[in-house]
Design a protein around this motif. Structure first.
Motif, mmCIF file in Angstrom:
data_model
loop_
_atom_site.group_PDB
_atom_site.id
_atom_site.type_symbol
_atom_site.label_atom_id
_atom_site.label_comp_id
_atom_site.label_asym_id
_atom_site.label_seq_id
_atom_site.Cartn_x
_atom_site.Cartn_y
_atom_site.Cartn_z
ATOM 1 N N MET A 129 0.842 -1.192 0.000
ATOM 2 C CA MET A 129 0.000 0.000 0.000
ATOM 3 C C MET A 129 0.882 1.249 0.000
ATOM 4 N N VAL A 130 0.650 2.123 -1.006
ATOM 5 C CA VAL A 130 1.459 3.333 -1.129
ATOM 6 C C VAL A 130 0.630 4.605 -0.968
ATOM 7 N N ASP A 131 -0.698 4.481 -0.995
ATOM 8 C CA ASP A 131 -1.555 5.640 -0.744
ATOM 9 C C ASP A 131 -2.863 5.145 -0.159
ATOM 10 N N TRP A 132 -3.518 6.024 0.601
ATOM 11 C CA TRP A 132 -4.622 5.605 1.450
ATOM 12 C C TRP A 132 -5.512 6.811 1.646
ATOM 13 N N ASN A 133 -6.767 6.720 1.265
ATOM 14 C CA ASN A 133 -7.648 7.881 1.403
ATOM 15 C C ASN A 133 -8.374 7.892 2.748
ATOM 16 N N LYS A 134 -9.141 8.961 3.000
ATOM 17 C CA LYS A 134 -9.891 9.097 4.258
ATOM 18 C C LYS A 134 -10.944 7.994 4.400
ATOM 19 N N GLY A 135 -11.506 7.589 3.273
ATOM 20 C CA GLY A 135 -12.490 6.502 3.310
ATOM 21 C C GLY A 135 -11.868 5.205 3.795
ATOM 22 N N ALA A 136 -10.644 4.910 3.352
ATOM 23 C CA ALA A 136 -9.956 3.699 3.800
ATOM 24 C C ALA A 136 -9.660 3.789 5.286
ATOM 25 N N GLU A 137 -9.274 4.976 5.723
ATOM 26 C CA GLU A 137 -9.016 5.174 7.151
ATOM 27 C C GLU A 137 -10.294 4.939 7.959
ATOM 28 N N LYS A 138 -11.409 5.480 7.464
ATOM 29 C CA LYS A 138 -12.702 5.346 8.157
ATOM 30 C C LYS A 138 -13.172 3.893 8.162
ATOM 31 N N LEU A 139 -13.117 3.223 7.005
ATOM 32 C CA LEU A 139 -13.640 1.865 6.892
ATOM 33 C C LEU A 139 -12.717 0.805 7.498
ATOM 34 N N LYS A 140 -11.409 0.989 7.375
ATOM 35 C CA LYS A 140 -10.471 -0.026 7.856
ATOM 36 C C LYS A 140 -9.980 0.258 9.283
ATOM 37 N N GLY A 141 -10.059 1.521 9.693
ATOM 38 C CA GLY A 141 -9.680 1.863 11.055
ATOM 39 C C GLY A 141 -8.210 2.162 11.274
ATOM 40 N N TYR A 142 -7.411 2.180 10.234
ATOM 41 C CA TYR A 142 -5.984 2.471 10.359
ATOM 42 C C TYR A 142 -5.677 3.851 9.787
ATOM 43 N N ARG A 143 -4.772 4.560 10.446
ATOM 44 C CA ARG A 143 -4.257 5.809 9.875
ATOM 45 C C ARG A 143 -3.237 5.437 8.795
ATOM 46 N N ALA A 144 -3.011 6.353 7.858
ATOM 47 C CA ALA A 144 -2.073 6.082 6.767
ATOM 48 C C ALA A 144 -0.690 5.727 7.300
ATOM 49 N N ASP A 145 -0.206 6.437 8.319
ATOM 50 C CA ASP A 145 1.139 6.171 8.827
ATOM 51 C C ASP A 145 1.261 4.792 9.487
ATOM 52 N N GLU A 146 0.142 4.182 9.817
ATOM 53 C CA GLU A 146 0.157 2.843 10.430
ATOM 54 C C GLU A 146 0.186 1.733 9.379
ATOM 55 N N ILE A 147 -0.297 2.009 8.176
ATOM 56 C CA ILE A 147 -0.552 0.930 7.226
ATOM 57 C C ILE A 147 0.278 1.021 5.933
ATOM 58 N N LEU A 148 0.647 2.233 5.522
ATOM 59 C CA LEU A 148 1.375 2.370 4.257
ATOM 60 C C LEU A 148 2.691 1.605 4.311
ATOM 61 N N GLY A 149 2.991 0.937 3.213
ATOM 62 C CA GLY A 149 4.193 0.115 3.121
ATOM 63 C C GLY A 149 3.944 -1.357 3.406
ATOM 64 N N LYS A 150 2.782 -1.656 3.984
ATOM 65 C CA LYS A 150 2.441 -3.063 4.251
ATOM 66 C C LYS A 150 1.721 -3.649 3.038
#
Length: 161
Positions: A129-150
């Protein structure tokens, strides 16, 4: 024909704007002082058409070391000048199109990042994952800094993997 030009001023080979700016006189002065002057610019043919010329004017000296005259060599570089101008124009067009593309891409990313109803996740070629929108944060529950790169596989159960 030589008889059409011999005895006339070499200045007639220069466009009016160069004659008005005293360019031919400056070139002769430069050649008299330093032995040689070089210049590239538009020149005029007998029929009035223009060509891009490279001029070298060399001072000729008498036995006393005084300037006795000049030798002027002109080369027609029109094809090279046209190719250079076309290349410059093409380069400028590419630069402008690239800037437009970057602005468009920036607007696209801003638009996508603001979507909150859908998770939009940009993956690289390996599935990270290299980019993450607000919807992904809302639906998945992770902030971008927690998930990007995984890897996107992070969201699948062991059984689904």
């Amino acid at each position: 024909m030589a008889d059409e030009i011999v005895g006339k001023s070499f200045k007639l080979f220069y466009p009016k704007e160069d004659r008005d700016a005293k360019l031919p006189d400056r070139l002769l002065g430069d050649a008299a002082r330093s032995g040689r002057a070089r210049h590239e610019g538009w020149r005029i043919r007998k029929n009035g058409s223009r060509f891009w010329g490279s001029v070298v004017i060399t001072a000729i000296h008498n036995d006393q070391g005084e300037v006795a005259g000049f030798l002027k060599v002109t080369r027609d570089l029109t094809e090279g000048k046209i190719a250079e101008d076309n290349f410059s124009n093409y380069t400028e067009e590419l630069k402008q199109k690239n800037e437009e593309l970057l602005r468009s891409e920036d607007r696209y990313h801003k638009m996508i990042s603001e979507v909150t109803d859908y998770a939009i996740i940009l993956l690289d070629k390996d599935g990270k994952m290299v980019d993450w929108n607000k919807g992904a944060e809302k639906l998945k529950g992770y902030r971008a800094d927690e998930i990007l790169g995984k890897s996107f596989r992070f969201f699948y159960t062991k059984e689904d993997k």
